[in-house]
Design a protein around this motif. Structure first.
Motif: not given
Length: 277
Positions: A80-93, A99-100, A153-158
Motif C-alpha cells: 500500500v505505501p507503493t500504491i499511495v506513492v503511485s497516486l502522486g504522494y511523496e515517499n514520506a507523505i 495511517v487513516p 484512495y477511497f477504494f483502498l479504505f475498503l
C-alpha cells in the motif's frame, strides 16, 4: 513454564474470587454450544483430539475462509505505501497517508464485532466484511492505471475495513464451534498455522513490474475473497443442517443412550451441542 503457571480453567485459578470463577465459567458455556453441561474445560490431551482436528473438514474450510484476511492483508501491508506513492504522494507523505487506512480497519473490527455479538450470528459478519473488501479489489482492478487518485484512495479504505473485520468473525466462529477445550486449543492453533501460510502468497503477488495497475495482485485478492465467501457460506449451511438434525432428536432418548461423561467427552460431536451460525 506456562504449563505450571497458567491455570487450566477458571475453576483452578487461585487468584479469582468464587463469583469471578462462576461468571467466567458461565461465559465459557455461552461461547460454545449450549449450557447443557456437555462442554468440558478440564479434559486432557489425547491423540484423539489431534486426529479429530486433522480429520475435521470444516477446519480445513475455515483456513480457506481465513485466507480472505491473511493473503489480502499481507499483500496490502507490503504494497500500500507503493500504491499511495503511485497516486502522486511523496515517499514520506505516503507513509502518513496510509495511517487513516489502518485506523478505518481497526474501527471496522470494533463495529462488526459488536454487531455480531448483538445479533448472535457469525457467518453474516464474515461474508459482509469480505464483500466490502471484494468491492475494493474489483474497483481498483477496473479503474484505469493513470489518474483518478482520489477515487483509488477511497477504494483502498475498503480492503482493510473488510479484511480485518472478517478475520475476527472467522476466528470467533471457529472458537465457538470447537469443544472440548483440547480440541479447541489444537484446532485454533491448526487453523492459525494454515492462515499464516497465506503470508507466503500475499507477500509475493504485487509485482513491481506491474505497477501501478497490479493486475495479478488485485486479481488474486479478488479470487481469494470469492473463495473465502463461498467457504463461509458452505460452513453456515453445514452447521445449520447439523443443528436442525440434532434439534429433531429427543433429549430424553439421548440421555438414556449416553451418560453425562460420554456426552461431555464428545464435545462438539455431542447431540446436545449446537453450532453457532
Amino acid at each position: 513454564m506456562v504449563k505450571w503457571i497458567l491455570p487450566d480453567s477458571p475453576r483452578k485459578a487461585s487468584f479469582l474470587e468464587d463469583w469471578e470463577k462462576d461468571f467466567m465459567m458461565q461465559r465459557l458455556e455461552q461461547d460454545a454450544g449450549t449450557a447443557a453441561g456437555h462442554v468440558d474445560y478440564d479434559d486432557k490431551f489425547s491423540i484423539k483430539s489431534l486426529t479429530g482436528v486433522l480429520s475435521e473438514w470444516k477446519l480445513w474450510l475455515t483456513i480457506v475462509c481465513a485466507w480472505g484476511n491473511s493473503i489480502i492483508i499481507y499483500a496490502y501491508t507490503y504494497t500500500v505505501p507503493t500504491i499511495v506513492v503511485s497516486l502522486g504522494y511523496e515517499n514520506a507523505i505516503a507513509q502518513l497517508v496510509t495511517v487513516p487506512l489502518y485506523i478505518a480497519g481497526v474501527l471496522s473490527v470494533l463495529v462488526f464485532a459488536w454487531l455480531a455479538d448483538k445479533h448472535h450470528v457469525r457467518w453474516v459478519f464474515v461474508v459482509g466484511p469480505y464483500s466490502i473488501a471484494l468491492v475494493g479489489c474489483v474497483a481498483l482492478l477496473a479503474i484505469p492505471a493513470e489518474g483518478y487518485a482520489g477515487v483509488k484512495y477511497f477504494f483502498l479504505f475498503l480492503i482493510p475495513i473488510g479484511a480485518y473485520a472478517g478475520i475476527v468473525s472467522v476466528l470467533s466462529w471457529m472458537g465457538n464451534n470447537l469443544a472440548p477445550s483440547w480440541k479447541r486449543a489444537i484446532g485454533m492453533a491448526f487453523v492459525l498455522t494454515g492462515t499464516n501460510l497465506g503470508g507466503l502468497v500475499g507477500s509475493n503477488i504485487f509485482i513491481a513490474s506491474q505497477a501501478p495497475a497490479y493486475p495479478l495482485g488485485y486479481g488474486l485478492c479478488l479470487g481469494v475473497l470469492c473463495s473465502a465467501i463461498c467457504a463461509a457460506g458452505i460452513l453456515a449451511v453445514a452447521y445449520r443442517r447439523i443443528n436442525r438434525k440434532r434439534e429433531a432428536m429427543n433429549v430424553e432418548e439421548i440421555r438414556a443412550q449416553y451418560s453425562d461423561a460420554e456426552l461431555t467427552q464428545m464435545g462438539d460431536k455431542s447431540p446436545l451441542f449446537r453450532y453457532v451460525l
